[in-house]
Design a protein around this motif. Sequence first.
Motif, PDB file in Angstrom:
ATOM      1  N   LEU A  33       0.869  -1.176   0.000  1.00 15.55           N
ATOM      2  CA  LEU A  33       0.000   0.000   0.000  1.00 15.55           C
ATOM      3  C   LEU A  33       0.902   1.220   0.000  1.00 15.55           C
ATOM      4  CD1 LEU A  33      -2.873  -0.913   2.484  1.00 15.55           C
ATOM      5  CD2 LEU A  33      -3.072  -0.523   0.038  1.00 15.55           C
ATOM      6  N   PRO A  34       0.741   2.125  -0.950  1.00 16.67           N
ATOM      7  CA  PRO A  34      -0.101   1.987  -2.127  1.00 16.67           C
ATOM      8  C   PRO A  34       0.383   0.848  -3.004  1.00 16.67           C
ATOM      9  CG  PRO A  34       0.819   4.211  -1.950  1.00 16.67           C
ATOM     10  CD  PRO A  34       1.482   3.388  -0.921  1.00 16.67           C
ATOM     11  N   SER A  35      -0.510   0.405  -3.886  1.00 14.60           N
ATOM     12  CA  SER A  35      -0.179  -0.683  -4.793  1.00 14.60           C
ATOM     13  C   SER A  35       0.941  -0.273  -5.734  1.00 14.60           C
ATOM     14  CB  SER A  35      -1.421  -1.034  -5.608  1.00 14.60           C
ATOM     15  OG  SER A  35      -1.068  -1.779  -6.744  1.00 14.60           O
ATOM     16  N   ILE A  36       1.633  -1.263  -6.268  1.00 12.39           N
ATOM     17  CA  ILE A  36       2.673  -0.961  -7.256  1.00 12.39           C
ATOM     18  C   ILE A  36       2.059  -0.381  -8.529  1.00 12.39           C
ATOM     19  CG2 ILE A  36       2.623  -3.320  -8.204  1.00 12.39           C
ATOM     20  CD1 ILE A  36       5.629  -3.024  -8.709  1.00 12.39           C
ATOM     21  N   TRP A  37       0.784  -0.656  -8.765  1.00  6.25           N
ATOM     22  CA  TRP A  37       0.159  -0.222 -10.018  1.00  6.25           C
ATOM     23  C   TRP A  37      -0.693   1.019  -9.831  1.00  6.25           C
ATOM     24  CZ3 TRP A  37       2.666  -2.652 -13.528  1.00  6.25           C
ATOM     25  CH2 TRP A  37       3.020  -3.995 -13.386  1.00  6.25           C
ATOM     26  N   TYR A  38      -0.802   1.778 -10.909  1.00 11.70           N
ATOM     27  CA  TYR A  38      -1.703   2.937 -10.950  1.00 11.70           C
ATOM     28  C   TYR A  38      -2.471   2.819 -12.262  1.00 11.70           C
ATOM     29  CZ  TYR A  38      -3.249   7.800 -10.769  1.00 11.70           C
ATOM     30  OH  TYR A  38      -4.013   8.937 -10.720  1.00 11.70           O
ATOM     31  N   GLU A  39      -3.785   2.920 -12.155  1.00 11.97           N
ATOM     32  CA  GLU A  39      -4.633   2.698 -13.325  1.00 11.97           C
ATOM     33  C   GLU A  39      -4.888   4.022 -14.031  1.00 11.97           C
ATOM     34  OE1 GLU A  39      -7.679   0.006 -11.882  1.00 11.97           O
ATOM     35  OE2 GLU A  39      -8.932   0.565 -13.603  1.00 11.97           O
ATOM     36  N   ALA A  40      -4.841   4.031 -15.360  1.00  5.54           N
ATOM     37  CA  ALA A  40      -5.060   5.286 -16.094  1.00  5.54           C
ATOM     38  C   ALA A  40      -5.501   4.985 -17.522  1.00  5.54           C
ATOM     39  CB  ALA A  40      -3.770   6.116 -16.116  1.00  5.54           C
ATOM     40  N   HIS A  41      -6.123   5.977 -18.120  1.00  4.59           N
ATOM     41  CA  HIS A  41      -6.573   5.911 -19.512  1.00  4.59           C
ATOM     42  C   HIS A  41      -6.026   7.145 -20.215  1.00  4.59           C
ATOM     43  CE1 HIS A  41     -10.271   6.548 -22.388  1.00  4.59           C
ATOM     44  NE2 HIS A  41      -9.218   6.113 -23.052  1.00  4.59           N
ATOM     45  N   LEU A  42      -5.308   6.924 -21.311  1.00  2.00           N
ATOM     46  CA  LEU A  42      -4.753   8.039 -22.087  1.00  2.00           C
ATOM     47  C   LEU A  42      -5.435   8.056 -23.445  1.00  2.00           C
ATOM     48  CD1 LEU A  42      -0.907   7.491 -21.427  1.00  2.00           C
ATOM     49  CD2 LEU A  42      -2.563   8.758 -20.022  1.00  2.00           C
ATOM     50  N   ARG A  43      -6.026   9.179 -23.780  1.00  2.00           N
ATOM     51  CA  ARG A  43      -6.676   9.273 -25.098  1.00  2.00           C
ATOM     52  C   ARG A  43      -6.194  10.516 -25.828  1.00  2.00           C
ATOM     53  NH1 ARG A  43     -10.749   7.660 -28.478  1.00  2.00           N
ATOM     54  NH2 ARG A  43     -12.012   9.315 -29.394  1.00  2.00           N
ATOM     55  N   VAL A  44      -5.616  10.284 -26.989  1.00  2.00           N
ATOM     56  CA  VAL A  44      -5.211  11.361 -27.889  1.00  2.00           C
ATOM     57  C   VAL A  44      -5.900  11.063 -29.216  1.00  2.00           C
ATOM     58  CG1 VAL A  44      -3.282  12.521 -29.017  1.00  2.00           C
ATOM     59  CG2 VAL A  44      -2.966  11.502 -26.754  1.00  2.00           C
ATOM     60  N   PRO A  45      -6.954  11.778 -29.550  1.00  2.00           N
ATOM     61  CA  PRO A  45      -7.759  11.421 -30.721  1.00  2.00           C
ATOM     62  C   PRO A  45      -6.915  11.197 -31.970  1.00  2.00           C
ATOM     63  CG  PRO A  45      -8.824  13.177 -29.506  1.00  2.00           C
ATOM     64  CD  PRO A  45      -7.478  12.972 -28.875  1.00  2.00           C
ATOM     65  N   GLY A  46      -7.166  10.065 -32.606  1.00  2.00           N
ATOM     66  CA  GLY A  46      -6.467   9.725 -33.840  1.00  2.00           C
ATOM     67  C   GLY A  46      -5.072   9.175 -33.640  1.00  2.00           C
ATOM     68  N   LEU A  53      -3.810   7.787 -30.049  1.00  2.00           N
ATOM     69  CA  LEU A  53      -3.609   6.878 -28.925  1.00  2.00           C
ATOM     70  C   LEU A  53      -4.896   6.783 -28.114  1.00  2.00           C
ATOM     71  CD1 LEU A  53      -1.359   5.410 -27.151  1.00  2.00           C
ATOM     72  CD2 LEU A  53      -1.178   7.551 -25.898  1.00  2.00           C
ATOM     73  N   ASP A  54      -5.242   5.582 -27.742  1.00  2.00           N
ATOM     74  CA  ASP A  54      -6.399   5.387 -26.869  1.00  2.00           C
ATOM     75  C   ASP A  54      -6.131   4.114 -26.074  1.00  2.00           C
ATOM     76  OD1 ASP A  54      -8.802   5.742 -25.671  1.00  2.00           O
ATOM     77  OD2 ASP A  54     -10.027   5.506 -27.465  1.00  2.00           O
ATOM     78  N   VAL A  55      -5.499   4.249 -24.948  1.00  2.00           N
ATOM     79  CA  VAL A  55      -5.025   3.078 -24.220  1.00  2.00           C
ATOM     80  C   VAL A  55      -5.419   3.156 -22.753  1.00  2.00           C
ATOM     81  CG1 VAL A  55      -2.744   4.149 -23.861  1.00  2.00           C
ATOM     82  CG2 VAL A  55      -2.968   1.681 -23.704  1.00  2.00           C
ATOM     83  N   TYR A  56      -5.829   2.012 -22.223  1.00  2.00           N
ATOM     84  CA  TYR A  56      -6.254   1.908 -20.826  1.00  2.00           C
ATOM     85  C   TYR A  56      -5.441   0.804 -20.162  1.00  2.00           C
ATOM     86  CZ  TYR A  56      -9.363   1.705 -16.789  1.00  2.00           C
ATOM     87  OH  TYR A  56      -9.879   1.764 -15.505  1.00  2.00           O
ATOM     88  N   GLY A  57      -5.039   1.032 -18.950  1.00  2.00           N
ATOM     89  CA  GLY A  57      -4.331  -0.042 -18.254  1.00  2.00           C
ATOM     90  C   GLY A  57      -3.620   0.443 -17.021  1.00  2.00           C
TER      91      GLY A  57
END
Lengths: 111, 812
Positions: B313-326, B328-332
């Motif tokens: 705690l906190p976890s090693i991971w952080y969740e996020a979504h990046l969107r750049v139209p045309g 990049l559109d990635v979640y993880g």
Amino acid sequence: MSWALRTVAFAALTAAGTAAAGWWAVPALAVLWVRTAPCYRGSAPSCALGAALGWAILVGWAAAEGPAGLVAERVGGVLQLPVWGLPLVTVLFPAFLAGAAARGAQPAPPR
Amino acid sequence: MRRQGLGRAGALLALAGLVWMGARGMAPLPPLGPLLDPVRGVWALAASAEFPAEASSRIPGLAGTVRVVYDDRAVPHVFAATELDALRALGFVTARDRLFQLDLQARAGGGTLTELLGARALDQDRETRGLGMTRAAERLAAALPDTGEARASLEAYAAGVNAYLDAMPAGELPLEYRLLGRRPERWSPLRTIHVVLRMGYTLTQNVTELERLRAAAFVGSAAAGALFPWHSPLQQPIQPSHGAPGRVPLVLPPPGPPDSLALAAIAIAPAAPGFPPRIERDVRGSNNWAVAPARTRAGAALLAGDPHLDLTLPSIWYEAHLRVPGVLDVYGITVPGLPAILMGFNRDVAWSFTNVEADLMDWWAEQVDDVARPRRYRLDGGWMAVEERVERYRGPRGEIVGVDTLRFTHRGPMRRVGARWLSTRWTTLESAGETGAFHRAARARTAREWHEAMTPYRSPPQTMLVADRAGTIAIRSTGRFPIRPGDGRGDRIRDGTTRASDWTGDWSVAELPQSTAPPQGFLASANQEPQHPRDQPRYLGGNWIPPWRALRINALLRADSLTTPATMRRWQTDPGSARADFYAPYLLRAASVRPADTALAHAARLLAAWDRRYTRNTEGAVLFEAAMAAASSGVWDELPPGVRPGGGAFVALLDDPTSAWWDVRATPGAVEGRDDVLADALAQGYAAVLRAHGAPESGGWRWSAVHRIHIWHLLRVPSLSKLDVDVAGGPSTISPSSAGGGEGASWRMVVELGREVRGWGTYPGGQSGNPASRRYDDRIPMWQRGELAELRFPRDAESVPTSSVLMLSPAP
């Protein structure tokens, strides 16, 4: 000014001073308070109580803004305090600071 | 008058003490003034526990305004005009949620923990710098081209982190800094490289040279070589190998006389060096698997992944979504400090990793001019200068708390082991993470494109599984695998006096373990040996974890031809155990040869009644684990404490019931065989469980009562940790966890690649690093139940169930 009124006034002053300048305001204001508005009976207890009250108001304000209970539990736990320990220490610290400052700075009564 | 004077003096003395406590604290107490200040101190954490509905800030270098929308799970959805803007925003939001973790991880990777934590962190910093990680990071940072994608993305991320630091209100200073009386350090590309190298350190587990040497010192080189075999005796490779036998023969020579050379090498050596981190390898493990559309109910490819790491705690991971139209559109999920989504999905492709467990570090015995202070080392008949580097460790106030002189050959850092000097070469030190590969992969439209994009990725090697919307599933162990000269093996200490011992190159892409769209319709990996020896003659590593999880996963996949996301999710916490299925019959058969032993018979009845599933309420698992522990002690009694072969050697030994290894040294007058040792182990395990937990009827044998995990805060502060969490699963189940309880599934994800990509996931923690926030650990109950949350993957900011909005604009 009555003792109670002086205490409440100092509480308000402490709260405002802490918000503006941080914890150093507590002893500084206590010194100023007893120097500028001398009252030879009960100044130190009045300042101590007022400072505790002032910080209690600010803690109450923080509690209205977010989960202060979690702060008390988790931060208190770090300091190995029970859940009520952190709030208690938080009001005792300025109380002792203001009380000691007021007692130390209190002018000698006129002969 | 005198009394008054005394009273005043006492008050002034008390005031001085209080001011001192307020300003400086008194160890272990931090300065109380800033800590307790209700406006700027710890109480302010309550006010910053939840983000305001709307906030704004500025970042230098932004090309345009970036809108960050936090959803109802506190996941930031970053809507940006350019990819670099998205990375700047990612740095900002990661710092906003995980500032202390960022700093701590970079310090752990850079060997500067003492500056934050004081001398208590000196050993860890010494280990980090001694491995050459600090020097390597500086070299890698200096080698980054001034222009180019890699530097640009690292600098963009750093700009985001630093913009947050500049704008951070006093009330948002993380609790840990308040307790330590410290301030966060500014971010830089170098610090990202520190985090990358730290990941490499965490994931380098296959280093057996010294363990083998210690074993050889007691049982001879031939036996030691077989105890840490090249190939796993049980085979379940990630690359399907139809018709290949599931077993690879391994004959264990009997314990031989001590190897005098090995004995001399370790005789005056300290305890085995602290690297790699000592873990129970059978209880740690990541999984991923994918199913082709033909075997799913919806006719769309499915992918599941659950990397297992230390739970914190906190976890090693952080969740996020990046969107750049045309673009990049990635979640993880990303690791705080890294400017990339590491595992997740885009609109067409989903992917997840497991660690390859390859041998990435080799050792060479160096001949030096002066054992006490080597300045030169022998190479090809001449002498080469040893590079010296003085490392100074500083405390929180800048004071020196330690000084080391490190030495390096052309291969890497040197380490003194007894009377010898060894040098090491480690692939981790020669790669900065290739974040650009992740960026390109995040834009891939197909599984093939995705693997192509990840080809430059070097370290730490990962078995990368990918599935796409067209239905292709593909797996490949990607990374840098060195080629050794001679017999090619890297599990022995090599002769350092000649360059002929040095690595000669790296595996080509074509040689990497891989499979695309196999006829079986599914793919899986679980840290096992990735290729059957028939398919791969090169040495990749040794002493592999037995493929218990892979066996179980493949059995589940084979048995279900209509897989759904729900079944994928259930399998991630499946309590079945291929290991228990394998070993329990041996224990039962051994017990049956002693029918007169009533206690043993009772133990056997209890074990036979166990369904070999590590559910919370099971009782047989406790007995089985105790028996296995006793068996391991009984079999390996010829070896010194701390040296234990992997499970592979034990598996092989079961095929040879009269092997000399079964003979117990403590009974010189008798010669024991396999069944004697296993029967004794079951009896001893039963007795041990009775002693520890009472009779089986007492309820004390319940797995959930015995087996708990601990999710520790990064500083191991109990009140900021989540301790004694009961979970299903045990050693070598798909969701393994150790009895000591610090490891587990650090992230679980299932993705369905239908007309619209849908994802589900969670991790044991929360998005916020603020312990006062309900988002600090709000996901643990769901994780504990083995459930997943639906991951929101919006195309526009308006369709997010919003908890908070952050507008980021260019700084003037």
